[in-house]
Design an enzyme around this catalytic site. Sequence first.
Site, PDB file in Angstrom:
ATOM      1  CD  GLU A  53      -2.364  -1.139   2.888  1.00 11.82           C
ATOM      2  OE1 GLU A  53      -2.240  -0.101   3.590  1.00 11.82           O
ATOM      3  OE2 GLU A  53      -2.969  -2.141   3.278  1.00 11.82           O
ATOM      4  CG  ASP A  64      -2.098   7.238   9.211  1.00 13.06           C
ATOM      5  OD1 ASP A  64      -2.215   6.009   9.179  1.00 13.06           O
ATOM      6  OD2 ASP A  64      -2.305   7.977   8.238  1.00 13.06           O
TER       7      ASP A  64
END
Length: 271
Positions: A53, A64
Site C-alpha cells: 500500500e 494514523d
Amino acid sequence: MSGNIELLGTVLARAKDEGRAALVGYLPAGFPTVDGGVRAITAMLEGGCDIVEVGLPHSDPVLDGPVIQTADDIALRNGVKIVDVIRTVQEVHAATGAPVLCMTYWNPVDRYGVERFAADLAAAGGAGCILPDLPVEESEGWRKAAEEHGLATVFVVAPSSRDERLAKITAAGSGFVYAASLMGVTGTRESVGREAQDLVRRTRAGTELPVCVGLGVSNARQAAEVAGFADGVIVGSAFVKRLLDAPDLDSGLAGVRELAADLAQGVRARA
C-alpha cells in the site's frame, strides 16, 4: 491500461492455496524522498511482502499514529504531490509486477477529481484504493469510477462495527476488507488481541472477500498470530520506523528488507 484488481485477487488466492496469509506492507509516498520511497517499497516486496500500500500523505491523518504522522510530515515538507504518489505506484509496480494499492483519505481524491484519480491510478498499474474515511453511503461516485477502471475499493471495518454495518460495508467493497484490529490509531502494539479475531469472524460471516488485519503488527510472532485467523497481515508503522531510525537510506533499505523477510517467515509459520 485497466487496473490490477485481478492481480490482487490472484495474489491473495495464491497465498490461500499455500495455506498462509498474505503479507501486505505500507509506506507513505515521498518518504524519506520520492525516489527513496520507491526504493523502500520495492525493498519491502523483494524482502517478502506480497502486496503493498502506498500512502498518500495527508496533513490530518485521523487513522494514523505518531510514527506514520512523522513520515507524512517529512513527505509534505519535501513538497510531495499526488503526481508523486501516482509515480510511486507506477515505478514500484513496473519494477516488481506486484499489486500496489493507494491508501488515502477522501479529501485529496475529491479535490483532484474522482474520475481523474481513478484513471491515473489505473494507468499507473494500481490495483485499487483503501479509503479509511469515506462512508459507504457516500461512496457510489468513487465506486463507479473505480469499477470502470478495474480498481478495487477497500473499506475499513473496526471492532465497533455492528454486524448489519459490516454486511453493508462488505457488500460495497471489492478486493479485500481491511479489518482494523483495535479502536485507535496505527502503531506497533505488544499484542494484537482477541478483538481482531472476533472482527474477522464477524466480517467473514457476511462476505466471500478476503479479510486482512492491520494496526499493531510489528514482528514475526505477531504476524504468525494474526495469520492464524486472517487472510492477510498488514504492516505499516514498523516499516516506517526502520527508515526513521536508520542513519542513512541504504541502512534503512536493509532494515526494511530484513523486516519484510522476518514477517514473511511469520505469516508462513502456520502453513
